[in-house]
Write a protein that holds these residues in place. Sequence first.
Motif, PDB file in Angstrom:
ATOM      1  N   GLY A  60       0.778  -1.224   0.000  1.00 24.82           N
ATOM      2  CA  GLY A  60       0.000   0.000   0.000  1.00 24.82           C
ATOM      3  C   GLY A  60       0.814   1.280   0.000  1.00 24.82           C
ATOM      4  N   ARG A  61       2.112   1.197   0.268  1.00 24.00           N
ATOM      5  CA  ARG A  61       2.939   2.405   0.199  1.00 24.00           C
ATOM      6  C   ARG A  61       3.071   2.843  -1.258  1.00 24.00           C
ATOM      7  N   ARG A  62       3.324   4.131  -1.459  1.00 19.91           N
ATOM      8  CA  ARG A  62       3.341   4.673  -2.812  1.00 19.91           C
ATOM      9  C   ARG A  62       4.614   5.464  -3.081  1.00 19.91           C
ATOM     10  N   ILE A  63       5.032   5.473  -4.355  1.00 23.40           N
ATOM     11  CA  ILE A  63       6.194   6.232  -4.804  1.00 23.40           C
ATOM     12  C   ILE A  63       5.782   7.036  -6.032  1.00 23.40           C
ATOM     13  N   ALA A  64       5.988   8.347  -5.982  1.00 22.05           N
ATOM     14  CA  ALA A  64       5.734   9.220  -7.128  1.00 22.05           C
ATOM     15  C   ALA A  64       7.057   9.613  -7.767  1.00 22.05           C
ATOM     16  N   GLU A  65       6.978  10.300  -8.896  1.00 26.10           N
ATOM     17  CA  GLU A  65       8.121  10.777  -9.682  1.00 26.10           C
ATOM     18  C   GLU A  65       8.786   9.615 -10.428  1.00 26.10           C
ATOM     19  N   SER A  66       8.791   9.726 -11.743  1.00 28.95           N
ATOM     20  CA  SER A  66       9.218   8.613 -12.597  1.00 28.95           C
ATOM     21  C   SER A  66      10.622   8.107 -12.280  1.00 28.95           C
ATOM     22  N   ASN A  67      11.560   9.008 -12.060  1.00 26.98           N
ATOM     23  CA  ASN A  67      12.933   8.564 -11.844  1.00 26.98           C
ATOM     24  C   ASN A  67      13.137   7.959 -10.464  1.00 26.98           C
ATOM     25  N   ALA A  68      12.357   8.406  -9.478  1.00 30.28           N
ATOM     26  CA  ALA A  68      12.391   7.763  -8.167  1.00 30.28           C
ATOM     27  C   ALA A  68      11.848   6.336  -8.264  1.00 30.28           C
ATOM     28  N   ILE A  69      10.809   6.162  -9.059  1.00 28.14           N
ATOM     29  CA  ILE A  69      10.258   4.822  -9.278  1.00 28.14           C
ATOM     30  C   ILE A  69      11.304   3.936  -9.950  1.00 28.14           C
ATOM     31  N   LEU A  70      12.002   4.481 -10.947  1.00 32.71           N
ATOM     32  CA  LEU A  70      13.064   3.712 -11.610  1.00 32.71           C
ATOM     33  C   LEU A  70      14.106   3.236 -10.607  1.00 32.71           C
ATOM     34  N   LEU A  71      14.547   4.128  -9.733  1.00 29.81           N
ATOM     35  CA  LEU A  71      15.578   3.765  -8.763  1.00 29.81           C
ATOM     36  C   LEU A  71      15.084   2.694  -7.802  1.00 29.81           C
ATOM     37  N   TYR A  72      13.850   2.772  -7.398  1.00 29.79           N
ATOM     38  CA  TYR A  72      13.287   1.738  -6.516  1.00 29.79           C
ATOM     39  C   TYR A  72      13.269   0.391  -7.230  1.00 29.79           C
ATOM     40  N   LEU A  73      12.756   0.370  -8.438  1.00 28.30           N
ATOM     41  CA  LEU A  73      12.629  -0.881  -9.183  1.00 28.30           C
ATOM     42  C   LEU A  73      13.986  -1.480  -9.545  1.00 28.30           C
ATOM     43  N   ALA A  74      14.975  -0.614  -9.775  1.00 28.47           N
ATOM     44  CA  ALA A  74      16.283  -1.076 -10.254  1.00 28.47           C
ATOM     45  C   ALA A  74      17.195  -1.572  -9.145  1.00 28.47           C
ATOM     46  N   GLU A  75      16.841  -1.316  -7.898  1.00 25.81           N
ATOM     47  CA  GLU A  75      17.689  -1.716  -6.772  1.00 25.81           C
ATOM     48  C   GLU A  75      18.036  -3.203  -6.862  1.00 25.81           C
ATOM     49  N   GLY A  76      19.343  -3.501  -6.852  1.00 23.64           N
ATOM     50  CA  GLY A  76      19.796  -4.886  -6.886  1.00 23.64           C
ATOM     51  C   GLY A  76      19.744  -5.549  -8.247  1.00 23.64           C
ATOM     52  N   THR A  77      19.502  -4.762  -9.316  1.00 23.00           N
ATOM     53  CA  THR A  77      19.461  -5.325 -10.665  1.00 23.00           C
ATOM     54  C   THR A  77      20.577  -4.725 -11.513  1.00 23.00           C
ATOM     55  N   ARG A  78      20.684  -5.209 -12.749  1.00 25.36           N
ATOM     56  CA  ARG A  78      21.731  -4.728 -13.661  1.00 25.36           C
ATOM     57  C   ARG A  78      21.508  -3.283 -14.081  1.00 25.36           C
ATOM     58  N   PHE A  79      20.356  -2.721 -13.786  1.00 29.49           N
ATOM     59  CA  PHE A  79      20.040  -1.371 -14.254  1.00 29.49           C
ATOM     60  C   PHE A  79      20.494  -0.271 -13.294  1.00 29.49           C
ATOM     61  N   LEU A  80      21.011  -0.653 -12.127  1.00 29.12           N
ATOM     62  CA  LEU A  80      21.575   0.327 -11.201  1.00 29.12           C
ATOM     63  C   LEU A  80      23.011  -0.096 -10.910  1.00 29.12           C
ATOM     64  N   PRO A  81      23.992   0.653 -11.427  1.00 23.53           N
ATOM     65  CA  PRO A  81      25.388   0.217 -11.306  1.00 23.53           C
ATOM     66  C   PRO A  81      25.800  -0.031  -9.854  1.00 23.53           C
ATOM     67  N   ALA A  82      26.579  -1.095  -9.660  1.00 26.12           N
ATOM     68  CA  ALA A  82      27.097  -1.408  -8.325  1.00 26.12           C
ATOM     69  C   ALA A  82      28.269  -0.508  -7.962  1.00 26.12           C
ATOM     70  N   ASP A  83      29.036  -0.105  -8.971  1.00 22.08           N
ATOM     71  CA  ASP A  83      30.178   0.775  -8.741  1.00 22.08           C
ATOM     72  C   ASP A  83      29.697   2.149  -8.278  1.00 22.08           C
ATOM     73  N   ARG A  84      30.325   2.676  -7.236  1.00 23.75           N
ATOM     74  CA  ARG A  84      29.877   3.939  -6.631  1.00 23.75           C
ATOM     75  C   ARG A  84      29.907   5.097  -7.618  1.00 23.75           C
ATOM     76  N   TYR A  85      30.980   5.199  -8.392  1.00 20.52           N
ATOM     77  CA  TYR A  85      31.103   6.292  -9.350  1.00 20.52           C
ATOM     78  C   TYR A  85      30.070   6.157 -10.467  1.00 20.52           C
ATOM     79  N   GLU A  86      29.922   4.964 -11.013  1.00 21.36           N
ATOM     80  CA  GLU A  86      28.963   4.768 -12.098  1.00 21.36           C
ATOM     81  C   GLU A  86      27.532   4.993 -11.610  1.00 21.36           C
ATOM     82  N   ARG A  87      27.272   4.629 -10.356  1.00 18.15           N
ATOM     83  CA  ARG A  87      25.944   4.885  -9.796  1.00 18.15           C
ATOM     84  C   ARG A  87      25.690   6.382  -9.680  1.00 18.15           C
ATOM     85  N   ALA A  88      26.723   7.134  -9.272  1.00 21.26           N
ATOM     86  CA  ALA A  88      26.596   8.586  -9.209  1.00 21.26           C
ATOM     87  C   ALA A  88      26.344   9.173 -10.602  1.00 21.26           C
TER      88      ALA A  88
END
Length: 202
Positions: A60-88
Amino acid sequence: MILYDMIDSGNCYKPRLLMAKLGIPFTRIEVSSRSGETRKADYVAKNPNAMVPLLELDDGRRIAESNAILLYLAEGTRFLPADRYERALAYQWLFFEQYSHEPYIAVRKALLTFPERAEDATPERLAQTLERGNKALGVMNKHLEQHAFFAGSTCSVADIALYAYTHTAEKGGFQLDAYPAVVEWLKRVEADKGHVPIEWQP
């Protein structure tokens, strides 16, 4: 999960595209900002900013803003870089997309294609969005002359965010042929596993 969504919105396409790529099941509910549905009381109770997309989680919790949603969904997947610099870098390009890209490329397309926006399509507004949209495309092209993607060597949330409105930029009067590195990048994003077009629905 439930995605409150408008089918022809690039911002709404972003989470749909990522969920398709990740094989995440979800229910889609159409909520059009153009018809006023996002301003109805029941929707404003869910998102006081009265905009789409909005992701409602299983609990039931909600997330607005498209890019915030992307970051939530991408956590732990290939779409969010593991490297600190690349993630930045991914964050950098997400901010660029919302501040220097979407307000001009997406808005100019809306001014030219949505009848209800016609009165806002003044010569001054069209000239400004064209100039600043071309500037954004130029920044992207310069980066892509040296890199295959925007954050690391593979497709990430940064590429999904920037793809959403860039791939339809010509409908806003932008000449993508003037940005060959961008054109080649669009092809690479489309070749990435699980790609679906903007009209795709689950």
